[in-house]
Design an enzyme around this catalytic site. Sequence first.
Site, PDB file in Angstrom:
ATOM      1  N   ARG A   1       0.777  -1.244   0.017  1.00  0.00           N
ATOM      2  CA  ARG A   1      -0.161  -0.050  -0.123  1.00  0.00           C
ATOM      3  C   ARG A   1       0.908   1.042  -0.067  1.00  0.00           C
ATOM      4  NH1 ARG A   1      -3.634  -1.763   4.240  1.00  0.00           N
ATOM      5  NH2 ARG A   1      -4.840  -3.177   3.262  1.00  0.00           N
TER       6      ARG A   1
ATOM      7  N   PRO B   1       0.973   8.526  -3.387  1.00  0.00           N
ATOM      8  CA  PRO B   1       1.664   8.221  -4.747  1.00  0.00           C
ATOM      9  C   PRO B   1       2.483   9.319  -5.381  1.00  0.00           C
ATOM     10  CG  PRO B   1      -0.941   8.077  -4.521  1.00  0.00           C
ATOM     11  CD  PRO B   1      -0.512   8.449  -3.353  1.00  0.00           C
TER      12      PRO B   1
ATOM     13  N   THR C   1       4.695  11.232  -3.795  1.00  0.00           N
ATOM     14  CA  THR C   1       5.967  10.960  -3.160  1.00  0.00           C
ATOM     15  C   THR C   1       6.532   9.715  -3.589  1.00  0.00           C
ATOM     16  OG1 THR C   1       5.038  10.468  -0.945  1.00  0.00           O
ATOM     17  CG2 THR C   1       5.627  12.955  -1.195  1.00  0.00           C
TER      18      THR C   1
ATOM     19  N   LYS D   1       5.484  -1.656   2.062  1.00  0.00           N
ATOM     20  CA  LYS D   1       6.630  -1.828   1.559  1.00  0.00           C
ATOM     21  C   LYS D   1       7.208  -0.590   1.090  1.00  0.00           C
ATOM     22  CE  LYS D   1       5.490  -6.394  -0.342  1.00  0.00           C
ATOM     23  NZ  LYS D   1       5.604  -7.203  -1.461  1.00  0.00           N
ATOM     24  N   GLY D   2       8.512  -0.623   1.277  1.00  0.00           N
ATOM     25  CA  GLY D   2       9.289   0.650   0.898  1.00  0.00           C
ATOM     26  C   GLY D   2       9.375   0.831  -0.535  1.00  0.00           C
TER      27      GLY D   2
ATOM     28  N   GLY E   1      11.631   3.453  -1.549  1.00  0.00           N
ATOM     29  CA  GLY E   1      12.981   4.328  -1.692  1.00  0.00           C
ATOM     30  C   GLY E   1      14.239   4.019  -2.666  1.00  0.00           C
ATOM     31  N   GLU E   2      14.358   2.752  -2.683  1.00  0.00           N
ATOM     32  CA  GLU E   2      15.485   2.203  -3.368  1.00  0.00           C
ATOM     33  C   GLU E   2      15.323   1.268  -4.562  1.00  0.00           C
ATOM     34  OE1 GLU E   2      19.096   1.644  -0.385  1.00  0.00           O
ATOM     35  OE2 GLU E   2      16.907   1.684   0.821  1.00  0.00           O
TER      36      GLU E   2
END
Length: 726
Positions: free
Chosen positions: A608, A612, A614, A681-682, A684-685
């Site tokens: 989730r 959306p 960022t 879940k992240g 960022g990477e």
Amino acid sequence: MTPLAAPFGQALPRVDGPDKVTGRALYGADHQPAGAAHAWLVSSPIARGRIRAIDSAAIAARPGVLLVLTHENASGLVHEAKSVAGRGHLTFSRPPLASDEIFFAGQIVAVVVAESAEIARDAAGSLRVEYAPQAATAGMDDPGASVVPAQALGETHLSRGDAEAAWKAAAVQLHLRYDTPAQHHNPLELFQATCEWQGDRLVVWESSQNTRAYQHGLATQLGIAPERISVHCPFVGGAFGSRGPLAHYTALIALAARQLQRPVKLVVTRQQGFTVRTFRAETRHDVRIAASRDGTLQALAHESWELTSRVDHFALAGSDSTARLYACRNIRTQVHNVLADRQMPGFMRAPPELPYLFALESAMDELAQALALDPIELRRRNDTQVDAVEGKPYTSRSLMPCFDLAAQAFGWSRRPAQPGQWREGDWRIGFGCASALYPAKMGPAECRVTLLAADRARVEIGSNDIGNGSYTILAQTAAAVLDLPVDHVEVVLGSSELPAAPLTAGSNSATTTCNAVAHACQEMKRRLQATAAASYPLTVDIAHRAEGVGGEDGGFALLRKGVPVIGGGVMEKHLAYAFGAQFAEVRVHAVTGEIRVPRLVGAFACGRIANPLTARSQLMAGQIWGMASALLEASEVDHRDAHYVNADLAEYLVATCGDVAEVTTLLVPEEDPHINPLGMKGAGEIGATGVNAAIANAVFNATGVRVRRLPIRLDDLLHDQGLNRP
Ligand code: MOS
């Protein structure tokens, strides 16, 4: 938990946007304590050897110069503290200015403090240091490089079945080698530290991904109680892993401030930024991959080498993740460290996955070519919902839905099956794709929520907004649970004084902090419902545990000391990962070899999504960085003396607007009831992973040239002229 209501999940612009664009947001060096002195670093030009003589008296006598710290007067003042490789807080385990010994080029040999930065810089530039250099080992293939078992955070050796025998027996087998270069994070905000002693308390303003690590690392280094140190950074101008561990200069600035009895401020130059912190080390991969004629993987043997400092050993062991990506009955991995006279490597955005997926996802493309199978179809035939090594289930895995959505949006069906077929004028055109993955991590966190009035709340949590949108999504989370407008929620981040949250890294922050804040706000609601007439302010403090992390005490004792206690990826009973699919179109100039990337398309399933807007910004920037990682970024090491020759933004190439054409970032909806209460879940990477392979695969599709060494350069592709890279 039922899904959080709006405004959670809405595409709201950043709440800190106006402060950032109007200059009200104060970054590390914007803090200007009255009467501050200014420091400048002197760093070693040699990578190995000793300091024979250092003439600090000559510059110490200059007008305006206040202090010159060298090993001659500072040895022993900074205590040894463990590096991140030893689960400590520091970039490097040897204390700064401890002796005359030099371990890497760029090591700090002196700190000059003066009335102004200009005086300090001028004096630092005149400091005469005589060195006794020894032959230094620059890289993996240089004399003196030695191979040792890797000291890694992940598993360095996985084994299932018999990879050797299965590889030999398979219908189609490939044996391939891939190389990735050294790279450096170059956050826009320069590295800096400002230290001030207020009585016996040390206050540090330094941009950080982990203020508590800085607090506790400094306490060890300076031999004082951590309660006497506070570290602040409300805004961080980029980090990407570079600001996770504590660097050596901070303790020296704190020492100088104590000796001078006044605040001292340091801003490190862009060039020095290449050596005062960590970097992404070179990696090498030996991949043996084999399949039956129908494309079923039969064997995967992935042996890897990662460069590290001779003094501190550190490896990423990305094969702990990547070897589990596809169904395969015979798997073997082995990770080695290669020792050289270089600074300690560390974490840089998607540290293990970015180089290791380059190897695996290039190899999958080569295998698809050898099998005459579409690369997506090869991945579909080897898709799995369980871990290939241990058989544990994924909490959720949407790899193929990501491929399907991205392939459609990209127009994959137009890809010529054979390479070198598509040419428009002087441009050869090719399509490539690759899988993306990143562990879904989460840690325990403490958090405080205060209702200031019936319709106003404050959220306090010791996380950071490093550009990832934390201020915004935490306001959305609290607003959703407390049923308040977003602008009635104040979010306070970025200080070691706040309730303890894990470091802002490993793509754990959104998941960890949103879950903790939601928990605290729900507790607040329960209390309100149980109270006849609430009186304000009303405060709730909670400690939110993360499943499977930290043992009996939930990891809170370590968390409060700034030691990373985040879990995820390969867990005890299951695997927690986000997945994605990366697509690239490349155009390679038939005459010059110039490579352009007119289109990137990525689709990602990250559970989730709190926001959306960022989340897509994170993923899109990752895709762009992945492109730069494939085509532009490399820290070039001089093999004669092991120093970086392109340590600035003129010659270390990062992506600029001209390199970025059309980037499409798609979010695949994903429900994961197992992973954490909010199902997150992240993001960022993962966006940066797999892009390098997608581009290399597209270059092959365009030209028929397979480049197995990053970055891909013009001279790799000048085959038309019979010119080859030396
Ligand atoms: Mo990131 S490399 O986990 O800060």
